[in-house]
Design an enzyme around this catalytic site. Structure first.
Site, PDB file in Angstrom:
ATOM      1  N   TYR A  93      60.548   0.131  53.346  1.00 38.77           N
ATOM      2  CA  TYR A  93      60.987   0.708  54.624  1.00 38.77           C
ATOM      3  C   TYR A  93      62.408   0.287  54.997  1.00 38.77           C
ATOM      4  O   TYR A  93      62.793  -0.878  54.822  1.00 38.77           O
ATOM      5  CB  TYR A  93      60.020   0.306  55.761  1.00 38.77           C
ATOM      6  CG  TYR A  93      60.600   0.678  57.098  1.00 38.77           C
ATOM      7  CD1 TYR A  93      60.549   1.995  57.550  1.00 38.77           C
ATOM      8  CD2 TYR A  93      61.284  -0.261  57.869  1.00 38.77           C
ATOM      9  CE1 TYR A  93      61.157   2.360  58.743  1.00 38.77           C
ATOM     10  CE2 TYR A  93      61.892   0.101  59.069  1.00 38.77           C
ATOM     11  CZ  TYR A  93      61.819   1.410  59.493  1.00 38.77           C
ATOM     12  OH  TYR A  93      62.434   1.761  60.660  1.00 38.77           O
TER      13      TYR A  93
ATOM     14  N   CYS B 143      65.708   2.439  71.704  1.00 37.33           N
ATOM     15  CA  CYS B 143      65.999   2.477  73.144  1.00 37.33           C
ATOM     16  C   CYS B 143      67.221   3.331  73.456  1.00 37.33           C
ATOM     17  O   CYS B 143      67.852   3.160  74.508  1.00 37.33           O
ATOM     18  CB  CYS B 143      66.164   1.069  73.700  1.00 37.33           C
ATOM     19  SG  CYS B 143      64.605   0.180  73.750  1.00 37.33           S
TER      20      CYS B 143
ATOM     21  N   ASP C 145      74.477   2.198  65.575  1.00 37.25           N
ATOM     22  CA  ASP C 145      73.510   1.092  65.463  1.00 37.25           C
ATOM     23  C   ASP C 145      74.159  -0.286  65.377  1.00 37.25           C
ATOM     24  O   ASP C 145      73.601  -1.245  65.893  1.00 37.25           O
ATOM     25  CB  ASP C 145      72.627   1.311  64.228  1.00 37.25           C
ATOM     26  CG  ASP C 145      71.335   0.518  64.259  1.00 37.25           C
ATOM     27  OD1 ASP C 145      70.635   0.567  65.287  1.00 37.25           O
ATOM     28  OD2 ASP C 145      71.020  -0.164  63.267  1.00 37.25           O
TER      29      ASP C 145
ATOM     30  N   SER D  10      65.938  -1.704  69.563  1.00 38.88           N
ATOM     31  CA  SER D  10      65.516  -0.635  68.657  1.00 38.88           C
ATOM     32  C   SER D  10      64.740   0.435  69.421  1.00 38.88           C
ATOM     33  O   SER D  10      63.899   0.118  70.267  1.00 38.88           O
ATOM     34  CB  SER D  10      64.634  -1.209  67.550  1.00 38.88           C
ATOM     35  OG  SER D  10      65.362  -2.189  66.856  1.00 38.88           O
TER      36      SER D  10
ATOM     37  N   HIS E 212      74.208  -5.423  67.459  1.00 40.09           N
ATOM     38  CA  HIS E 212      73.321  -4.249  67.374  1.00 40.09           C
ATOM     39  C   HIS E 212      73.770  -3.241  68.436  1.00 40.09           C
ATOM     40  O   HIS E 212      73.117  -3.055  69.454  1.00 40.09           O
ATOM     41  CB  HIS E 212      71.882  -4.722  67.635  1.00 40.09           C
ATOM     42  CG  HIS E 212      70.822  -3.705  67.339  1.00 40.09           C
ATOM     43  ND1 HIS E 212      69.577  -3.740  67.929  1.00 40.09           N
ATOM     44  CD2 HIS E 212      70.792  -2.638  66.493  1.00 40.09           C
ATOM     45  CE1 HIS E 212      68.838  -2.743  67.474  1.00 40.09           C
ATOM     46  NE2 HIS E 212      69.546  -2.053  66.606  1.00 40.09           N
TER      47      HIS E 212
ATOM     48  N   LYS F 171      70.349  -4.137  58.528  1.00 38.68           N
ATOM     49  CA  LYS F 171      70.040  -5.260  59.410  1.00 38.68           C
ATOM     50  C   LYS F 171      70.207  -6.604  58.702  1.00 38.68           C
ATOM     51  O   LYS F 171      70.680  -7.580  59.294  1.00 38.68           O
ATOM     52  CB  LYS F 171      68.627  -5.112  60.003  1.00 38.68           C
ATOM     53  CG  LYS F 171      68.457  -3.856  60.874  1.00 38.68           C
ATOM     54  CD  LYS F 171      69.471  -3.837  61.970  1.00 38.68           C
ATOM     55  CE  LYS F 171      69.494  -2.675  62.935  1.00 38.68           C
ATOM     56  NZ  LYS F 171      68.465  -1.745  63.153  1.00 38.68           N
TER      57      LYS F 171
ATOM     58  N   ARG G 248      61.816   8.526  60.506  1.00 43.47           N
ATOM     59  CA  ARG G 248      63.285   8.407  60.541  1.00 43.47           C
ATOM     60  C   ARG G 248      63.956   9.519  59.747  1.00 43.47           C
ATOM     61  O   ARG G 248      63.382  10.055  58.796  1.00 43.47           O
ATOM     62  CB  ARG G 248      63.699   7.067  59.929  1.00 43.47           C
ATOM     63  CG  ARG G 248      63.198   5.841  60.692  1.00 43.47           C
ATOM     64  CD  ARG G 248      64.222   5.337  61.670  1.00 43.47           C
ATOM     65  NE  ARG G 248      63.672   4.376  62.634  1.00 43.47           N
ATOM     66  CZ  ARG G 248      64.416   3.738  63.526  1.00 43.47           C
ATOM     67  NH1 ARG G 248      65.715   3.920  63.571  1.00 43.47           N
ATOM     68  NH2 ARG G 248      63.874   2.914  64.399  1.00 43.47           N
TER      69      ARG G 248
ATOM     70  N   ARG H  64      59.938  -2.285  60.528  1.00 41.37           N
ATOM     71  CA  ARG H  64      60.340  -3.655  60.225  1.00 41.37           C
ATOM     72  C   ARG H  64      59.178  -4.605  60.487  1.00 41.37           C
ATOM     73  O   ARG H  64      58.321  -4.338  61.319  1.00 41.37           O
ATOM     74  CB  ARG H  64      61.543  -4.064  61.085  1.00 41.37           C
ATOM     75  CG  ARG H  64      62.873  -3.481  60.597  1.00 41.37           C
ATOM     76  CD  ARG H  64      64.044  -3.921  61.450  1.00 41.37           C
ATOM     77  NE  ARG H  64      63.960  -3.382  62.787  1.00 41.37           N
ATOM     78  CZ  ARG H  64      63.523  -4.047  63.844  1.00 41.37           C
ATOM     79  NH1 ARG H  64      63.169  -5.327  63.726  1.00 41.37           N
ATOM     80  NH2 ARG H  64      63.440  -3.471  65.015  1.00 41.37           N
TER      81      ARG H  64
HETATM   82  P1  GTP Z   1      67.108   2.345  66.520  1.00 37.70           P
HETATM   83  O1  GTP Z   1      67.580   3.276  65.475  1.00 37.70           O
HETATM   84  O2  GTP Z   1      65.692   1.908  66.317  1.00 37.70           O
HETATM   85  O3  GTP Z   1      67.996   1.157  66.699  1.00 37.70           O
HETATM   86  O4  GTP Z   1      66.990   3.177  67.907  1.00 37.70           O
HETATM   87  P2  GTP Z   1      68.054   3.761  68.942  1.00 37.70           P
HETATM   88  O5  GTP Z   1      68.417   2.704  69.923  1.00 37.70           O
HETATM   89  O6  GTP Z   1      69.166   4.432  68.227  1.00 37.70           O
HETATM   90  O7  GTP Z   1      67.214   4.839  69.772  1.00 37.70           O
HETATM   91  P3  GTP Z   1      67.256   6.446  69.767  1.00 37.70           P
HETATM   92  O8  GTP Z   1      68.530   6.999  70.314  1.00 37.70           O
HETATM   93  O9  GTP Z   1      66.850   6.922  68.428  1.00 37.70           O
HETATM   94  O10 GTP Z   1      66.122   6.764  70.829  1.00 37.70           O
HETATM   95  C1  GTP Z   1      64.792   6.296  70.664  1.00 37.70           C
HETATM   96  C2  GTP Z   1      63.841   7.082  71.533  1.00 37.70           C
HETATM   97  O11 GTP Z   1      64.247   7.020  72.893  1.00 37.70           O
HETATM   98  C3  GTP Z   1      63.790   8.553  71.156  1.00 37.70           C
HETATM   99  O12 GTP Z   1      62.446   8.979  71.180  1.00 37.70           O
HETATM  100  C4  GTP Z   1      64.595   9.229  72.239  1.00 37.70           C
HETATM  101  O13 GTP Z   1      64.169  10.546  72.470  1.00 37.70           O
HETATM  102  C5  GTP Z   1      64.395   8.315  73.456  1.00 37.70           C
HETATM  103  N1  GTP Z   1      65.579   8.311  74.355  1.00 37.70           N
HETATM  104  C6  GTP Z   1      66.876   8.159  73.983  1.00 37.70           C
HETATM  105  N2  GTP Z   1      67.712   8.254  75.048  1.00 37.70           N
HETATM  106  C7  GTP Z   1      66.933   8.449  76.125  1.00 37.70           C
HETATM  107  C8  GTP Z   1      67.193   8.609  77.532  1.00 37.70           C
HETATM  108  O14 GTP Z   1      68.325   8.586  78.003  1.00 37.70           O
HETATM  109  N3  GTP Z   1      66.107   8.776  78.342  1.00 37.70           N
HETATM  110  C9  GTP Z   1      64.835   8.797  77.863  1.00 37.70           C
HETATM  111  N4  GTP Z   1      63.821   8.970  78.726  1.00 37.70           N
HETATM  112  N5  GTP Z   1      64.535   8.662  76.541  1.00 37.70           N
HETATM  113  C10 GTP Z   1      65.565   8.479  75.687  1.00 37.70           C
HETATM  114  C1  SPV Z   2      66.011  -0.608  64.207  1.00 41.88           C
HETATM  115  O1  SPV Z   2      64.818  -0.888  64.096  1.00 41.88           O
HETATM  116  O2  SPV Z   2      66.763  -1.143  65.077  1.00 41.88           O
HETATM  117  C2  SPV Z   2      66.618   0.408  63.318  1.00 41.88           C
HETATM  118  C3  SPV Z   2      65.863   0.852  62.167  1.00 41.88           C
HETATM  119  O3  SPV Z   2      67.765   0.786  63.526  1.00 41.88           O
HETATM  120  S1  SPV Z   2      65.845  -0.329  60.889  1.00 41.88           S
HETATM  121  O4  SPV Z   2      66.841   0.061  59.894  1.00 41.88           O
HETATM  122  O5  SPV Z   2      64.547  -0.328  60.287  1.00 41.88           O
HETATM  123  O6  SPV Z   2      66.200  -1.628  61.405  1.00 41.88           O
HETATM  124 MN    MN Z   3      68.704  -0.344  65.314  1.00 37.87          MN
END
Ligand code: GTP
Ligand code: SPV
Ligand code: MN
Length: 580
Positions: A198, A251, A276, A249, A227, A207, A365, A70
């Site tokens: 993207y 996290c 999400d 994001s 979110h 979003k 992704r 983004r």
């Molecule tokens: P968006 O799709 O961008 O909104 O991200 P998200 O909040 O869904 O995050 P996602 O679950 O994809 O995790 C993002 C990164 O954080 C990945 O590389 C995971 O491996 C890492 N991660 C997720 N949960 C944990 C956790 O509990 N501990 C740690 N250390 N890392 C984590």
């Molecule tokens: C984020 O960045 O929080 C995502 C991926 O979930 S995007 O669709 O690019 O916003």
């Molecule tokens: Mn997101």
């Protein structure tokens, strides 16, 4: 297919006359249509088929290397008054914004097909669902929208019977960062996006619609567009609590939403509602309920493996589109921490050289339908949504924020949400790892002034006396050597259990200046390689460090001037007084 809705037909005609596509394709959302588009892109090189045996119906898409995340600095909220967009958004006057972006759309679809995508955000028969039409010249967008939303004929029927819809216009344009804009016109329920293919910039249902435009609509109509993941936690006794969590994001939302209970927690089950976005409403009893407007996942690939998230790892083994991952010598996708195989080609399509670049882009992704998820909850299709017991905020903080704490009440909880800060990640262009304020994980996504948004959040306590409890978590505390103190992933269930115990008044907590914390004995650490000292550290609150934090929140709040809600300021003053 055309439409019986004249306002829709005339909008399509106007856009076609402006963008000059070679032809127009109305998407019906069928499997045949999906397969034809996949085949077309596979032939043109937009997609590359992956190893058929181990990854059936999976494809790799490589985006332009300058278009991998983004672009917050090119994203605008175009309200009549600048103050309505607030200091949290880039603003441009609507007339100027239209002029600027329309010039880029002139003739932009010459030699291309214009796809008309009717989509529904939320279960098709839900009163809380909202529809939109995305016009795009990208077949990649069409197939992603097919996997991510309820797309096609049924959505068009609903739009025709309702007579209104969010208008999204998208073109990949020249993929030139200098000619890239993502613009939102909340008053007109309109989105215009050009120059990027993207995810968050191009899949306009996500979003742009379900957060930026929807948050604006939600304020007017008395609900919340957030979110947040939505997860169902079923106990060994068979009762299920639904929890909505807002983390910035990259996290941990997708991971928490699909968590696999560790062996040490027998009988617990996790059900994914969403990973999400959540749309939250009060029902007639004042119970907060949530629907997930999406029908698929656009998830972070790196870090996914059988240990961290086996559900996700298995889910992306068929009918998945991978964007910007690397490849192994037998044409399987590869990413950092995949734990199986070796990369030979990197995400740019060059021979892999670890000295040069990671094999997968850090923001690579997967796109996959929710129906691939073995833990997908049947209630994700329920038109009325699920009742929410707890709202959880979180961020990525190396220091300071404890593993979990509970807000004292709703108003304090709104302050906890408004005070969220987190390290930046690769999900947006710019520096990674810098702590910034990210209230309610909505910094990049709130379609209006945060001060008005907090006021809207606060207003819920006047409308219901049984709102969810609010919590804050941090999975990302590190020791001095940079190692995570908490094992995370599946083990996060232990923290969810404490949250549920608090919702059910089953455990006491100890009161600190920042909120209620668990007594160490109430977090189950059986079978975990974690010492009681480390747990103490994870559950400690250092008032002097928090005073610095609260001062930084105070500085941040100042940028909202008089618009900052008084009730929030009062909470802030109370919190600060408690720390000194
Ligand atoms: P968006 O799709 O961008 O909104 O991200 P998200 O909040 O869904 O995050 P996602 O679950 O994809 O995790 C993002 C990164 O954080 C990945 O590389 C995971 O491996 C890492 N991660 C997720 N949960 C944990 C956790 O509990 N501990 C740690 N250390 N890392 C984590
Ligand atoms: C984020 O960045 O929080 C995502 C991926 O979930 S995007 O669709 O690019 O916003
Ligand atoms: Mn997101």
């Amino acid at each position: 297919m055309t439409t019986s809705l004249s306002s829709l037909q005339s909008w399509i005609d106007t856009i076609a006359a402006q963008t000059l596509p070679d032809n127009i394709h109305w998407c019906n959302g069928s499997e045949e249509e999906y397969n034809l588009l996949i085949e077309k892109m596979n032939n043109s090189g937009d997609l590359q088929e992956l190893n058929k045996e181990n990854y059936p119906d999976c494809y790799l898409h490589r985006s332009d290397p300058s278009d991998v995340a983004r672009v917050e600095h090119l994203t605008f909220i175009c309200t009549k008054n600048k103050d309505d967009a607030g200091p949290n958004n880039n603003w441009m006057a609507p007339t100027e914004a239209h002029q600027k972006i329309d010039r880029l759309f002139d003739g932009a679809m010459k030699g291309r097909t214009m796809y008309v995508i009717p989509y529904c955000m939320g279960p098709i028969d839900s009163p809380y669902a909202r529809c939109g039409i995305e016009i795009t010249d990208s077949a990649y967008v069409v197939v992603n929208m097919k996997l991510m939303t309820r797309m096609g004929s049924l959505a068009l029927q609903r739009i025709e019977s309702e007579g209104n819809f969010v208008k999204g216009l998208h073109s990949t344009g020249e993929l030139d960062p200098e000619k890239r804009f993502i613009m939102h016109f909340p008053d007109e329920l309109t989105i215009k996006s050009i120059g990027s293919g993207y995810g968050g910039n191009a899949l306009l249902g996500k979003k742009c619609h379900a957060l930026r435009i929807a948050s604006w609509q939600a304020r007017k109509e008395g609900w919340l567009a957030e979110h947040m993941l939505i997860v169902g936690v079923e106990s060994p006794q068979g009762d299920t609590h639904y929890i909505a969590c807002a983390f910035p994001s990259a996290c941990g939302k997708t991971n928490l939403a699909m968590l696999i209970p560790p062996n040490s927690q027998p009988g617990w089950k996790i059900w994914t509602l969403g990973d999400d976005i959540a749309w939250l409403h009060l029902d007639e009893h004042g119970q907060m309920c949530a629907i997930n407007p999406e029908a698929g996942y656009f998830g972070v690939v790196p870090g996914t493996n059988a240990k961290t998230n086996k559900n996700a790892f298995d889910m992306i083994k068929n009918k998945t589109i991978f964007t910007n991952v690397g490849l192994t010598e037998n044409n399987e996708p590869w990413w950092e921490d995949k734990d199986i195989g070796k990369p030979t080609i990197d995400w740019k399509g060059k021979p892999f050289d670890a000295a040069n670049s990671p094999a997968a882009h850090p923001n690579s992704r997967f796109t996959v339908s929710a129906s691939n998820n073995p833990a997908y909850s049947k209630l994700a299709e329920a038109p009325e949504g699920v009742p929410i017991s707890a709202i959880v905020f979180g961020g990525r903080r190396k220091t300071l924020a404890p593993l979990v704490y509970e807000a004292k009440n709703w108003e304090h909880g709104v302050l906890v949400g408004a005070g969220v800060a987190s390290e930046t990640t690769a999900a947006a262009t710019g520096e990674v790892g810098v702590v910034r304020r990210d209230p309610m994980a909505m910094k990049p996504f709130c379609g209006y002034n945060f001060a008005d948004y907090w006021d809207h959040w606060l207003s819920f306590s006047k409308r219901s006396s049984n709102l969810p409890k609010i919590f804050h978590v941090n999975w990302f505390r590190q020791n001095e050597a940079g190692k995570f103190l908490w094992p995370g992933f599946g083990e996060n269930l232990r923290v969810l259990r404490w949250i549920i115990d608090r919702c059910e008044n089953r455990v006491p907590a100890y009161t600190t200046a920042i909120g209620n914390l668990p007594n160490a004995k109430d977090i189950d650490i059986s079978d975990l390689d974690i010492s009681s000292e480390v747990l103490e550290e994870l559950l400690s609150v250092k008032n002097n460090e928090w005073l610095d934090e609260i001062n930084s929140i105070g500085e941040y709040f100042k940028s909202y001037g008089d618009r900052l809600p008084d009730a929030l300021n009062q909470e802030f003053i109370k919190l600060k007084a408690g720390l000194t």
